[in-house]
Motif scaffolding. Structure first.
Motif, mmCIF file in Angstrom:
data_model
loop_
_atom_site.group_PDB
_atom_site.id
_atom_site.type_symbol
_atom_site.label_atom_id
_atom_site.label_comp_id
_atom_site.label_asym_id
_atom_site.label_seq_id
_atom_site.Cartn_x
_atom_site.Cartn_y
_atom_site.Cartn_z
ATOM 1 N N LYS A 95 -1.446 -6.936 -5.515
ATOM 2 C CA LYS A 95 -0.070 -7.167 -5.111
ATOM 3 C C LYS A 95 0.849 -6.153 -5.776
ATOM 4 C CE LYS A 95 1.433 -11.710 -3.938
ATOM 5 N NZ LYS A 95 1.861 -13.009 -4.426
ATOM 6 N N LEU A 96 1.793 -5.654 -5.011
ATOM 7 C CA LEU A 96 2.757 -4.700 -5.547
ATOM 8 C C LEU A 96 4.112 -5.374 -5.691
ATOM 9 C CD1 LEU A 96 2.058 -1.477 -3.501
ATOM 10 C CD2 LEU A 96 1.473 -1.928 -5.847
ATOM 11 N N ASP A 97 4.725 -5.203 -6.833
ATOM 12 C CA ASP A 97 6.107 -5.634 -6.959
ATOM 13 C C ASP A 97 6.977 -4.399 -7.153
ATOM 14 O OD1 ASP A 97 5.278 -5.040 -9.487
ATOM 15 O OD2 ASP A 97 6.128 -6.814 -10.438
ATOM 16 N N SER A 98 8.265 -4.593 -7.103
ATOM 17 C CA SER A 98 9.176 -3.455 -7.122
ATOM 18 C C SER A 98 9.142 -2.701 -8.454
ATOM 19 C CB SER A 98 10.599 -3.922 -6.816
ATOM 20 O OG SER A 98 11.021 -4.864 -7.780
ATOM 21 N N VAL A 99 8.876 -3.395 -9.549
ATOM 22 C CA VAL A 99 8.826 -2.724 -10.850
ATOM 23 C C VAL A 99 7.656 -1.752 -10.899
ATOM 24 C CG1 VAL A 99 8.542 -3.082 -13.325
ATOM 25 C CG2 VAL A 99 9.966 -4.643 -12.004
ATOM 26 N N ASP A 100 6.493 -2.187 -10.427
ATOM 27 C CA ASP A 100 5.330 -1.292 -10.397
ATOM 28 C C ASP A 100 5.582 -0.093 -9.498
ATOM 29 O OD1 ASP A 100 3.825 -2.810 -12.128
ATOM 30 O OD2 ASP A 100 2.846 -3.946 -10.523
ATOM 31 N N LEU A 101 6.179 -0.332 -8.364
ATOM 32 C CA LEU A 101 6.437 0.750 -7.420
ATOM 33 C C LEU A 101 7.400 1.779 -8.008
ATOM 34 C CD1 LEU A 101 5.820 1.739 -4.571
ATOM 35 C CD2 LEU A 101 7.811 0.476 -3.787
ATOM 36 N N VAL A 102 8.485 1.307 -8.607
ATOM 37 C CA VAL A 102 9.456 2.227 -9.206
ATOM 38 C C VAL A 102 8.829 2.973 -10.376
ATOM 39 C CG1 VAL A 102 11.623 2.321 -10.514
ATOM 40 C CG2 VAL A 102 11.475 0.961 -8.443
ATOM 41 N N PHE A 103 8.074 2.263 -11.214
ATOM 42 C CA PHE A 103 7.432 2.907 -12.353
ATOM 43 C C PHE A 103 6.433 3.969 -11.887
ATOM 44 C CE2 PHE A 103 4.054 3.221 -15.513
ATOM 45 C CZ PHE A 103 4.805 3.609 -16.617
ATOM 46 N N ASP A 104 5.618 3.632 -10.894
ATOM 47 C CA ASP A 104 4.612 4.586 -10.419
ATOM 48 C C ASP A 104 5.233 5.799 -9.745
ATOM 49 O OD1 ASP A 104 2.477 3.186 -11.382
ATOM 50 O OD2 ASP A 104 2.045 2.144 -9.503
ATOM 51 N N VAL B 274 -0.994 12.166 -8.706
ATOM 52 C CA VAL B 274 -2.342 11.819 -8.249
ATOM 53 C C VAL B 274 -2.847 10.590 -8.992
ATOM 54 C CG1 VAL B 274 -4.748 12.590 -8.332
ATOM 55 C CG2 VAL B 274 -3.005 14.090 -7.409
ATOM 56 N N MET B 275 -2.672 10.561 -10.312
ATOM 57 C CA MET B 275 -3.121 9.398 -11.083
ATOM 58 C C MET B 275 -2.320 8.146 -10.724
ATOM 59 S SD MET B 275 -4.046 10.773 -14.857
ATOM 60 C CE MET B 275 -2.846 12.054 -15.071
ATOM 61 N N SER B 276 -1.012 8.317 -10.560
ATOM 62 C CA SER B 276 -0.167 7.180 -10.245
ATOM 63 C C SER B 276 -0.499 6.592 -8.873
ATOM 64 C CB SER B 276 1.295 7.621 -10.296
ATOM 65 O OG SER B 276 2.137 6.565 -9.974
ATOM 66 N N LEU B 277 -0.646 7.441 -7.887
ATOM 67 C CA LEU B 277 -0.940 6.948 -6.546
ATOM 68 C C LEU B 277 -2.355 6.400 -6.429
ATOM 69 C CD1 LEU B 277 0.891 9.655 -4.429
ATOM 70 C CD2 LEU B 277 1.638 7.334 -4.949
ATOM 71 N N THR B 278 -3.278 6.930 -7.214
ATOM 72 C CA THR B 278 -4.629 6.376 -7.231
ATOM 73 C C THR B 278 -4.598 4.937 -7.739
ATOM 74 O OG1 THR B 278 -5.595 8.550 -7.574
ATOM 75 C CG2 THR B 278 -6.953 6.678 -8.136
ATOM 76 N N GLY B 279 -3.847 4.699 -8.796
ATOM 77 C CA GLY B 279 -3.717 3.342 -9.313
ATOM 78 C C GLY B 279 -2.903 2.448 -8.396
ATOM 79 N N LEU B 280 -1.870 3.012 -7.772
ATOM 80 C CA LEU B 280 -0.998 2.232 -6.901
ATOM 81 C C LEU B 280 -1.746 1.714 -5.674
ATOM 82 C CD1 LEU B 280 1.990 1.372 -6.460
ATOM 83 C CD2 LEU B 280 2.242 3.442 -5.114
ATOM 84 N N PHE B 281 -2.577 2.558 -5.090
ATOM 85 C CA PHE B 281 -3.312 2.161 -3.889
ATOM 86 C C PHE B 281 -4.647 1.507 -4.201
ATOM 87 C CE2 PHE B 281 -0.734 5.683 -1.932
ATOM 88 C CZ PHE B 281 0.148 4.820 -1.310
ATOM 89 N N GLY B 282 -4.991 1.387 -5.470
ATOM 90 C CA GLY B 282 -6.227 0.720 -5.852
ATOM 91 C C GLY B 282 -7.478 1.492 -5.476
ATOM 92 N N LEU B 283 -7.398 2.808 -5.476
ATOM 93 C CA LEU B 283 -8.564 3.636 -5.153
ATOM 94 C C LEU B 283 -9.515 3.669 -6.343
ATOM 95 C CD1 LEU B 283 -6.658 6.567 -3.465
ATOM 96 C CD2 LEU B 283 -7.798 4.668 -2.336
ATOM 97 N N SER B 284 -10.737 4.049 -6.087
ATOM 98 C CA SER B 284 -11.733 4.066 -7.156
ATOM 99 C C SER B 284 -11.441 5.212 -8.128
ATOM 100 C CB SER B 284 -13.134 4.229 -6.574
ATOM 101 O OG SER B 284 -13.333 5.553 -6.147
#
Length: 110
Positions: free
Chosen positions: A3-12, A61-71
């Motif tokens: 689940k994504l919340d706005s704090v995670d999205l803004v931080f990432d 790259v690291m942020s979006l990998t974590g944001l989208f839950g990629l391996s």
């Protein structure tokens, strides 16, 4: 999928840019300190620019990998690819600039 919340999205989305800007400011101030206040050489300016772009790209790259839950394996592919692209950009710019200087000075091309 997480689940994504706005704090995670803004931080990432903001953290890589803020950290890259912070690192370029620290680098610039340390270089000016070592140069005793003189302006940076063109080499140091280019080094700062490419270092900033590499940090910014790697951070996203690291942020979006974590944001989208990629391996985590995705990082092992995308980070070296980003570094290779940056290296090829720098090499291409170096070759075109040196070729332009050679043609302007009338030196024979190799």
């Amino acid at each position: 999928m997480m689940k994504l919340d706005s704090v995670d999205l803004v931080f990432d989305l903001l953290a890589p840019a803020i950290l890259a800007l912070l690192s370029i400011l620290i680098t610039y101030s340390v270089e000016r300190l070592f140069l005793a206040g003189r302006p940076l050489t063109p080499y140091l300016k280019a080094l700062n620019l490419y270092g900033f772009l590499l940090l910014l790209g790697g951070g996203y790259v690291m942020s979006l990998t974590g944001l989208f839950g990629l391996s985590p394996t995705t990082l092992w592919v995308t980070e070296p690819t980003l570094a290779a692209l940056m290296f090829s950009l720098v090499w291409w710019r170096h070759r075109t600039r040196s070729r332009d200087k050679d043609s302007a000075s009338g030196a024979p091309r190799s």
